[in-house]
Design a protein around this motif. Structure first.
Motif, mmCIF file in Angstrom:
data_model
loop_
_atom_site.group_PDB
_atom_site.id
_atom_site.type_symbol
_atom_site.label_atom_id
_atom_site.label_comp_id
_atom_site.label_asym_id
_atom_site.label_seq_id
_atom_site.Cartn_x
_atom_site.Cartn_y
_atom_site.Cartn_z
ATOM 1 N N THR A 169 -10.943 -10.319 17.022
ATOM 2 C CA THR A 169 -11.995 -10.459 18.014
ATOM 3 C C THR A 169 -13.338 -10.705 17.351
ATOM 4 O O THR A 169 -13.774 -9.918 16.491
ATOM 5 C CB THR A 169 -12.060 -9.196 18.893
ATOM 6 O OG1 THR A 169 -10.808 -9.064 19.576
ATOM 7 C CG2 THR A 169 -13.186 -9.295 19.912
ATOM 8 N N SER A 196 -2.684 -9.194 21.248
ATOM 9 C CA SER A 196 -4.032 -8.847 21.681
ATOM 10 C C SER A 196 -4.953 -8.772 20.462
ATOM 11 O O SER A 196 -4.563 -8.254 19.415
ATOM 12 C CB SER A 196 -4.048 -7.494 22.389
ATOM 13 O OG SER A 196 -3.056 -7.414 23.370
ATOM 14 N N ALA A 218 -4.734 -8.012 27.460
ATOM 15 C CA ALA A 218 -5.448 -9.257 27.211
ATOM 16 C C ALA A 218 -5.607 -10.029 28.520
ATOM 17 O O ALA A 218 -4.601 -10.361 29.156
ATOM 18 C CB ALA A 218 -4.699 -10.109 26.183
ATOM 19 N N ASN A 219 -6.840 -10.318 28.900
ATOM 20 C CA ASN A 219 -7.100 -11.098 30.099
ATOM 21 C C ASN A 219 -7.228 -12.577 29.761
ATOM 22 O O ASN A 219 -7.048 -12.989 28.618
ATOM 23 C CB ASN A 219 -8.323 -10.557 30.820
ATOM 24 C CG ASN A 219 -8.056 -9.195 31.438
ATOM 25 O OD1 ASN A 219 -6.913 -8.743 31.509
ATOM 26 N ND2 ASN A 219 -9.097 -8.524 31.877
ATOM 27 N N SER A 220 -7.539 -13.401 30.772
ATOM 28 C CA SER A 220 -7.481 -14.845 30.618
ATOM 29 C C SER A 220 -8.818 -15.431 30.174
ATOM 30 O O SER A 220 -9.854 -15.187 30.793
ATOM 31 C CB SER A 220 -7.078 -15.490 31.946
ATOM 32 O OG SER A 220 -7.200 -16.895 31.856
ATOM 33 N N ARG A 221 -8.754 -16.250 29.135
ATOM 34 C CA ARG A 221 -9.934 -16.945 28.628
ATOM 35 C C ARG A 221 -10.430 -18.003 29.609
ATOM 36 O O ARG A 221 -11.604 -18.373 29.584
ATOM 37 C CB ARG A 221 -9.619 -17.585 27.276
ATOM 38 C CG ARG A 221 -10.842 -18.094 26.535
ATOM 39 C CD ARG A 221 -10.472 -18.757 25.217
ATOM 40 N NE ARG A 221 -9.692 -17.889 24.364
ATOM 41 C CZ ARG A 221 -9.241 -18.254 23.169
ATOM 42 N NH1 ARG A 221 -9.473 -19.491 22.720
ATOM 43 N NH2 ARG A 221 -8.542 -17.416 22.427
ATOM 44 N N ARG A 228 -11.422 -13.001 22.384
ATOM 45 C CA ARG A 228 -10.751 -11.739 22.719
ATOM 46 C C ARG A 228 -9.665 -11.962 23.774
ATOM 47 O O ARG A 228 -8.750 -11.152 23.914
ATOM 48 C CB ARG A 228 -11.782 -10.717 23.222
ATOM 49 C CG ARG A 228 -11.193 -9.420 23.786
ATOM 50 C CD ARG A 228 -10.366 -8.677 22.746
ATOM 51 N NE ARG A 228 -9.769 -7.483 23.304
ATOM 52 C CZ ARG A 228 -8.595 -7.447 23.945
ATOM 53 N NH1 ARG A 228 -7.889 -8.558 24.109
ATOM 54 N NH2 ARG A 228 -8.122 -6.314 24.406
ATOM 55 N N HIS A 229 -9.778 -13.050 24.502
ATOM 56 C CA HIS A 229 -8.887 -13.303 25.625
ATOM 57 C C HIS A 229 -7.916 -14.427 25.291
ATOM 58 O O HIS A 229 -8.139 -15.214 24.366
ATOM 59 C CB HIS A 229 -9.714 -13.627 26.872
ATOM 60 C CG HIS A 229 -10.833 -12.660 27.101
ATOM 61 N ND1 HIS A 229 -10.616 -11.353 27.487
ATOM 62 C CD2 HIS A 229 -12.178 -12.796 26.948
ATOM 63 C CE1 HIS A 229 -11.789 -10.730 27.588
ATOM 64 N NE2 HIS A 229 -12.744 -11.580 27.254
ATOM 65 N N PHE A 253 -14.339 -7.745 30.717
ATOM 66 C CA PHE A 253 -13.161 -8.564 30.474
ATOM 67 C C PHE A 253 -12.624 -9.187 31.761
ATOM 68 O O PHE A 253 -11.688 -9.980 31.722
ATOM 69 C CB PHE A 253 -12.046 -7.742 29.839
ATOM 70 C CG PHE A 253 -12.283 -7.366 28.397
ATOM 71 C CD1 PHE A 253 -13.491 -7.625 27.767
ATOM 72 C CD2 PHE A 253 -11.295 -6.742 27.672
ATOM 73 C CE1 PHE A 253 -13.706 -7.273 26.441
ATOM 74 C CE2 PHE A 253 -11.484 -6.383 26.340
ATOM 75 C CZ PHE A 253 -12.693 -6.652 25.726
ATOM 76 N N HIS A 273 -7.172 -12.860 37.556
ATOM 77 C CA HIS A 273 -6.516 -13.002 36.250
ATOM 78 C C HIS A 273 -4.995 -12.997 36.418
ATOM 79 O O HIS A 273 -4.294 -13.789 35.768
ATOM 80 C CB HIS A 273 -6.953 -11.874 35.323
ATOM 81 C CG HIS A 273 -8.340 -12.039 34.787
ATOM 82 N ND1 HIS A 273 -8.611 -12.675 33.597
ATOM 83 C CD2 HIS A 273 -9.551 -11.646 35.286
ATOM 84 C CE1 HIS A 273 -9.923 -12.672 33.377
ATOM 85 N NE2 HIS A 273 -10.511 -12.051 34.392
ATOM 86 N N TYR A 277 -2.479 -16.148 35.408
ATOM 87 C CA TYR A 277 -1.328 -16.016 34.519
ATOM 88 C C TYR A 277 -0.031 -16.392 35.244
ATOM 89 O O TYR A 277 0.874 -17.009 34.653
ATOM 90 C CB TYR A 277 -1.228 -14.588 33.997
ATOM 91 C CG TYR A 277 -2.146 -14.262 32.838
ATOM 92 C CD1 TYR A 277 -2.464 -15.211 31.878
ATOM 93 C CD2 TYR A 277 -2.664 -12.977 32.685
ATOM 94 C CE1 TYR A 277 -3.287 -14.903 30.804
ATOM 95 C CE2 TYR A 277 -3.486 -12.658 31.611
ATOM 96 C CZ TYR A 277 -3.795 -13.622 30.671
ATOM 97 O OH TYR A 277 -4.600 -13.307 29.608
#
Length: 339
Positions: A169, A196, A218-221, A228-229, A253, A273, A277
């Motif tokens: 990160t 992650s 981990a969330n969505s970029r 980080r995503h 996030f 999010h 996904y």
């Protein structure tokens, strides 16, 4: 809220892909207290506690991936580790904490898929915990990984920020030579990869080793920029390998540009999010990775999640047909099949 659980039983059965339980204890929090009592004497300033063993029981949480997280030295953590020896001391102290909790009956350490399945079938069992090492600096070198596997570690994330093994990160870079040796050892010993925190370059290098892979939190970029995503391509790669991605319940996030003093992100942002996904990998590869005790408090949790027992509210904003899977069914499938 009543829902059909992962095994067809009534009631919510949560599996959380990411909880820093022993890290919280290292900060001085006694998770055996009821939440109100802990909050009255919380030793962590500016972070209103949300997680205790009582809260986990109230939420219906049956299993979690529980971390060994060594905090590196930095402006906000001058007491953190500066070398491998310091990281190892932190991780060993946290390992001892989990063992003491197990001896006291607060949780049960789980090492195999069969143990997870038996645990989930026992309604009287305490919290089940699968050990996840978040950031690999406590591992001396690839030869040392067998020690941690013997201690119960079954999932490992090589990076947090930058480590001796990988870029992470806000620290771009691929695997180091030590990181490539570690990945080979993980493949040999059957340790799953937590993607992650891995920087993109390290992520793609690590996947080439063919280990089992998840992203515990981990969330969505596409919705919140930054390494980080997960990018869409990274999320697809995890789904293609039958991995699970855990949704993180942290306002910065969840909503791009969120900062202290702003209203907390709403539950609709968690749903956004999840739906993103789902379009990429399907609902069968999405779970929870709340990270609710991961260095932030109620102040940064989504609006409506004021304590851990409120986690079930996240499910209410998801399609009814997929709630049980996201609550725990997908993690249960992965853990029993691949652990």
């Amino acid at each position: 809220m009543t829902e059909r659980g992962w095994n067809g039983c009534s009631g919510i059965r949560l599996i959380d892909g990411h909880l820093d339980l022993a890290f919280g204890a290292a900060l001085g929090r006694d998770l055996t207290l009821e939440l109100e009592e802990l909050r009255r004497a919380d030793p962590v300033p500016g972070q209103t506690a949300t997680v205790t063993f009582g809260e986990l029981r109230a939420a219906g949480t049956r299993v979690c991936l529980a971390t060994l997280f060594a905090q590196p030295q930095g402006p906000e953590s001058p007491e953190g580790y500066a070398d491998h020896a310091g990281a190892r001391r932190q991780a060993l102290a946290q390992l001892d904490q989990y063992r003491r909790w197990e001896d006291a009956g607060h949780l049960r350490l789980l090492r195999t898929g069969a143990e997870v399945a038996a645990h989930l079938a026992d309604p009287a069992a305490p919290l089940g915990a699968v050990l996840l090492m978040e950031g690999a600096d406590p591992v001396r070198d690839a030869d040392d990984l067998s020690f941690w596997v013997g201690a119960g570690v079954r999932v490992l994330g090589p990076a947090w920020g930058r480590t001796r093994y990988a870029g992470g990160t806000d620290a771009p870079g691929g695997l180091t030579e030590a990181g490539r040796e570690l990945m080979a050892a993980m493949r040999s010993l059957g340790v799953a990869l937590d993607a992650s925190h891995l920087d993109d370059a390290a992520f793609w290098e690590a996947l080439a080793f063919g280990t089992r892979v998840v992203a515990t939190h981990a969330n969505s970029r596409a919705l919140v920029p930054g390494n980080r995503h997960l990018s869409d391509a990274m999320a697809r790669a995890i789904g293609e390998r039958d991995g699970v991605i855990g949704l993180v319940l942290l306002s910065p996030f969840l909503r791009a540009g969120w900062g202290p003093g702003q209203p907390r992100a709403g539950l609709a942002t968690v749903a956004a999010h999840a739906r993103h996904y789902a379009r990429l990998v399907g609902w069968d590869h999405i779970g929870l990775g709340t990270d609710l005790d991961g260095g932030f408090g109620q102040e940064k949790a989504p609006a409506g999640v004021d304590r851990y027992r409120d986690v079930g509210r996240v499910l209410e904003v998801l399609p009814a047909a997929h709630r049980a899977a996201v609550a725990g069914g997908n993690w249960a499938r992965w853990l029993t099949r691949y652990l």
